[in-house]
Design a protein around this motif. Structure first.
Motif, short mmCIF file in Angstrom:
data_model
loop_
_atom_site.label_atom_id
_atom_site.label_comp_id
_atom_site.label_asym_id
_atom_site.label_seq_id
_atom_site.Cartn_x
_atom_site.Cartn_y
_atom_site.Cartn_z
N ALA A 183 0.73 -0.81 0.16
CA ALA A 183 -0.10 -0.04 -0.15
C ALA A 183 1.31 1.17 0.23
N ASN A 184 1.32 2.32 -1.07
CA ASN A 184 1.93 2.97 -0.95
C ASN A 184 0.97 4.77 -0.71
N ALA A 185 2.00 5.40 -0.79
CA ALA A 185 1.71 6.61 -0.11
C ALA A 185 0.39 7.41 -0.94
N LEU A 186 0.70 7.17 -1.85
CA LEU A 186 -0.49 7.57 -2.37
C LEU A 186 -1.96 6.97 -2.19
N MET A 187 -1.93 5.67 -2.24
CA MET A 187 -3.51 4.77 -1.68
C MET A 187 -3.31 5.79 -0.50
N LEU A 188 -2.88 5.38 0.41
CA LEU A 188 -2.66 5.84 1.26
C LEU A 188 -3.51 7.25 1.63
N ASP A 189 -3.52 8.24 1.59
CA ASP A 189 -3.65 9.87 1.18
C ASP A 189 -5.25 9.48 0.22
N LYS A 190 -5.01 9.06 -0.81
CA LYS A 190 -6.73 8.93 -1.12
C LYS A 190 -8.00 8.46 -0.38
N GLY A 191 -6.92 6.92 0.63
CA GLY A 191 -8.28 6.15 1.89
C GLY A 191 -8.73 7.63 2.96
N ILE A 192 -7.37 8.11 3.18
CA ILE A 192 -7.84 8.72 4.17
C ILE A 192 -8.76 10.02 3.71
N VAL A 193 -9.10 10.72 2.81
CA VAL A 193 -9.36 11.28 1.97
C VAL A 193 -10.94 11.01 1.56
N ALA A 194 -10.89 9.94 1.29
CA ALA A 194 -12.43 9.09 1.23
C ALA A 194 -12.94 9.15 2.06
N GLU A 195 -12.25 8.35 3.45
CA GLU A 195 -12.85 7.99 4.66
C GLU A 195 -13.75 9.93 5.94
N ASN A 196 -12.32 10.62 5.35
CA ASN A 196 -12.52 11.59 6.22
C ASN A 196 -13.07 13.03 5.59
N ASN A 197 -13.14 13.24 4.12
CA ASN A 197 -13.65 14.40 3.32
C ASN A 197 -14.87 14.32 3.20
N THR A 198 -15.81 15.65 3.52
CA THR A 198 -17.37 15.79 3.30
C THR A 198 -17.13 16.54 2.48
N TYR A 199 -17.83 16.51 1.44
CA TYR A 199 -18.11 17.80 0.58
C TYR A 199 -19.43 18.73 0.28
N ASN A 200 -20.03 19.85 1.03
CA ASN A 200 -21.07 21.39 0.18
C ASN A 200 -20.30 21.22 -0.95
N VAL A 642 -3.49 7.70 9.60
CA VAL A 642 -2.11 6.90 8.54
C VAL A 642 -2.51 6.02 8.64
N GLU A 643 -2.62 5.13 9.55
CA GLU A 643 -1.88 3.98 10.31
C GLU A 643 -2.92 3.28 10.43
N THR A 644 -4.62 3.67 10.64
CA THR A 644 -5.98 2.90 10.51
C THR A 644 -5.96 2.27 8.82
N GLU A 645 -5.67 3.89 8.47
CA GLU A 645 -5.52 2.92 6.85
C GLU A 645 -4.57 2.73 6.05
N LYS A 648 -5.19 -0.89 6.43
CA LYS A 648 -6.51 -1.75 6.00
C LYS A 648 -6.42 -1.61 4.35
N ALA A 649 -5.49 -0.57 3.25
CA ALA A 649 -4.92 -0.77 2.47
C ALA A 649 -4.53 -1.81 2.05
N GLN A 650 -2.84 -2.26 3.01
CA GLN A 650 -2.63 -3.44 3.34
C GLN A 650 -3.25 -4.45 2.94
N ALA A 651 -4.11 -4.85 3.98
CA ALA A 651 -4.69 -5.76 3.85
C ALA A 651 -5.91 -6.10 2.12
N ASP A 652 -6.74 -5.13 1.86
CA ASP A 652 -7.13 -4.51 0.72
C ASP A 652 -6.23 -5.38 -0.43
N ALA A 653 -5.10 -4.94 -0.30
CA ALA A 653 -3.80 -5.20 -1.76
C ALA A 653 -3.46 -6.30 -1.23
N GLU A 654 -3.34 -7.20 -0.22
CA GLU A 654 -2.96 -8.31 -0.73
C GLU A 654 -3.94 -9.02 -0.80
#
Length: 679
Positions: A183-200, A642-645, A648-654
């Motif tokens: 799970a590379n840094a780009l995957m982690l960044d996108k995953g954190i944004v997807a879970e934490n950010n809400t847009y209006n 970052v750690e929880t993501e 999750k991302a490493q488990a998904d990748a594996e």
């Protein structure tokens, strides 16, 4: 120790290989009689090597036994075929592949598996302690001791050991595959944004539907260019297109009335019968239960009638007329707490001796069970626990009907002699042995003949061509269905249990019309409309789809020309649209409140941060239109770190790597399935 009987239950598939081997030897000895002497039919290929009928049959019989028997429905048969292919793939592809990679199970590993130091799913499932469900090393030792001098048990052990080794080796391979996933840094960044950010924010939508298709030109040359550039998207399996007419066999109103009259007449006879057993033997729709049910387990109306000594019904329950009458009444405990000793049916003298000893006051029944009962029944001194009387087999129910706390009873049953001790009893309640009537609502023979006659007339008139098939359908006001059927399908889509239709279609030519094909509850007559065995869908068959894609692309370009401006208000004014709001959008979702299902728009929003909000995003070509978007607010939570993501991302990748590895191996094996014609 573990008995062979227990092993049959816990690892039936392995024992079935032994049985299947004997069956296969018998079948092969009859090759001449079966008509394929020297020509064992090919039923498939793996890596270009043929799979013959006899080999597949042996593996298929093993899988069937593992799944519980021979009486499969269509879905179970399809599952069994898939499992059989997997077994053959393992032997022909996976095991040699593991060996070429140097993946083996060493003697030290095997010893550790047997001792429980390395977990083995195979050993753990077969040699589990019945009390804890955990792996029991002593059970293995006991079984191997019993296997000495027993050829059948030795063969079973060889198969268990083989499966355990394969499981261990496959685990090593998967560990290698998962080890290469990251799970590379780009995957982690996108995953954190997807879970934490809400847009209006706000948007302007210009729909493709606002431009008529007639205003857009898509040339044949453009369609051809697109097809050539995207041809890989149109890869297909060979298939036949069939039309079929379905003649359902259903009970008519007259049938239902006749069945009702027959059931009610039988109900009167049931009530009047003086010799109930004789009546049951003579009445095809009657049965006499072998077990006893408590009154409390019956429906209120049925229990009320039976308590009063009356016949219940006949009553329509679902799709059948049902009636019942009490054949025998027993006042017995609703449950019994039992302890038992089980020995071989051949040890009658030992059984008699144990029964006499166990019946004496003060006898230590648990010690006797621990010393003399067969290995898998001696745990906890042979204690079974509470057993409902209504679940007892007839032999046990008869022997225990008058038993009280402390009673000792001996029962010969099957290949064993069992000595029971009653540790306790439940409340004494009334139990019934029932004689029942069952009249299912089904089409009469006259109705079946009438439907068959209708289907026969259709089949005769439809012979010769697709056109005649259509004419026959119109003449008889028959609705027909059109379906594509792959060569290796086991059903026609939308037509359950239709393997025979598939088999017919695979051997037919364009314009061929089938004879009547009998399915469960219906007749089918089919015609082959088209055969397409090309590797890719033809341009003709996908041109309409490509045209729609190109129309949308051109409409998007036209809409973008109108959607000019530095603000949403300017864009809306130039495009003749309006500014609308959206809320609670997350890039981990598909749906946007106020906007709909537009994943591309969500993807565009995901780049917006609290620092860059309020900026007009580049125009987005969505599912239903072109969108201009401004995110006015970004709410950021810190629920995903970052750690929880990373976890999750490493488990998904594996997991994804492991799945893709098996898909790749299976695809490389180039499996060719010809089993439809045989299984």
């Amino acid at each position: 120790m573990l008995s062979l009987n227990t092993l049959r239950t816990q690892f039936g598939v392995l024992l079935s290989i032994v049985i299947g081997g004997a069956l296969l030897a018998f079948i092969l000895s009859l090759k001449t009689e079966m008509g394929f002497s020297g020509n064992d039919p090919e039923v498939g290929e793996v890596e270009g090597e043929e799979i013959h009928y006899s080999e597949f049959l042996a593996a298929y019989e093993d899988v069937k036994t593992q799944m519980g028997g021979d009486n499969f429905d269509y879905n179970q048969a399809e599952q069994a075929i898939g499992m059989t292919w997997q077994s053959i793939l393992t032997d022909r592809v996976l095991v040699p592949g593991y060996e070429s990679l140097g993946l083996v199970v060493t003697p030290a590993e095997r010893k550790a598996m047997l001792q429980g130091e390395i977990e083995s799913g195979v050993f753990g499932s077969v040699f589990a302690d019945p009390r804890t469900g955990l792996y029991d090393v002593n059970a293995v030792t006991g079984f191997l001791a019993q296997a000495e001098g027993n050829a059948e048990m030795q063969r079973v052990w060889t198969l268990i050991d083989k499966q355990a080794r394969i499981e261990r080796t496959m685990g090593k391979y998967m560990d290698l595959v998962r080890g290469g996933a990251y799970a590379n840094a780009l995957m982690l960044d996108k995953g954190i944004v997807a879970e934490n950010n809400t847009y209006n924010g706000e948007f302007v939508a210009c729909k493709y539907s606002t431009i008529a298709d007639s205003l857009v030109t898509v040339s044949n040359s453009e369609i051809k260019r697109y097809y050539k550039a995207h041809k890989s998207q149109y890869k297909q399996s060979p298939y036949r297109t069939i039309d079929y007419a379905l003649f359902e066999i259903e009970a008519t109103d007259a049938d239902k009335k006749a069945i009702e009259a027959e059931a009610k007449s039988a109900g009167k006879a049931l009530a009047a019968a003086k010799d109930l057993k004789s009546y049951v033997r003579e009445e095809a729709h009657a049965t006499l239960s072998n077990t006893y049910v408590s009154a409390t387990s019956l429906d209120d109306d049925e229990a009320k009638a039976l308590r009063a000594g009356k016949v219940f019904g006949p009553e329509l329950q679902g799709d059948e007329w049902y009636a019942s009458r009490v054949a025998e009444v027993r006042n017995v405990p609703d449950s019994l707490e039992l302890q038992h000793i089980v020995i071989s049916y051949m040890d009658t003298k030992l059984a008699d001796s144990l029964y006499n000893v166990a019946s004496k006051k003060g006898a230590d029944f648990a010690a006797l069970a621990a010393q003399y009962s067969v290995a898998d029944t001696a745990a906890d001194g042979g204690v079974i626990g509470n057993v409902a009387y209504s679940t007892l087999a007839p032999e046990f129910a008869d022997a225990l009907k008058g038993a009280k706390k402390g009673s000792v009873v001996k029962v010969n049953f099957g290949n064993a002699i069992q000595i029971f001790k009653v540790l306790g009893t439940g409340s004494v309640t009334r139990h019934y042995r029932l004689a029942t009537l069952s009249f299912p609502i089904e089409a009469s023979q006259n109705t079946q003949r009438a439907v068959h006659k209708e289907a026969s007339l259709f089949a005769v008139n439809a012979k010769g061509s697709v056109e005649k098939f259509n004419e026959a359908a119109n003449a008889q006001s028959m609705l027909t269905s059109t379906m594509n059927v792959n060569f290796d399908s086991r059903n026609v889509p939308g037509l359950p249990n239709s393997l025979e239709v598939v088999r017919w279609a695979n051997d037919a030519k364009v314009g061929d019309v089938s004879d009547i094909i009998k399915l469960d509850g219906s007749y089918v007559v089919a015609v082959v409309r088209d055969i397409d065995e090309a590797e890719y869908k033809s341009l003709d068959k996908v041109s309409a789809q490509i045209k729609n894609t190109l129309l949308r692309q051109k409409k998007a370009a036209m809409l973008k020309e109108k959607m000019q401006g530095a603000t949403l208000e300017e864009i809306a004014a130039n495009a003749g649209s309006k500014v609308e709001k959206f809320s609670d959008a997350k890039s981990s979702a598909y749906y946007v409140k106020g906007l709909g299902v537009e994943p591309r728009v969500l993807g565009a929003m995901a780049v917006v941060t609290p620092e860059t909000k309020g900026t007009l995003l580049p125009l987005v070509e969505g599912n239903s239109g072109v969108y201009a978007v401004v995110v006015s607010d970004v709410a950021v939570e810190n629920t995903q770190t970052v750690e929880t993501e990373r976890v999750k991302a490493q488990a998904d990748a594996e997991a994804q790597a492991a799945r893709r590895a098996m898909w790749a191996v299976q695809d490389k094996a180039d499996i060719k399935d010809l089993t439809v014609g045989y299984f």
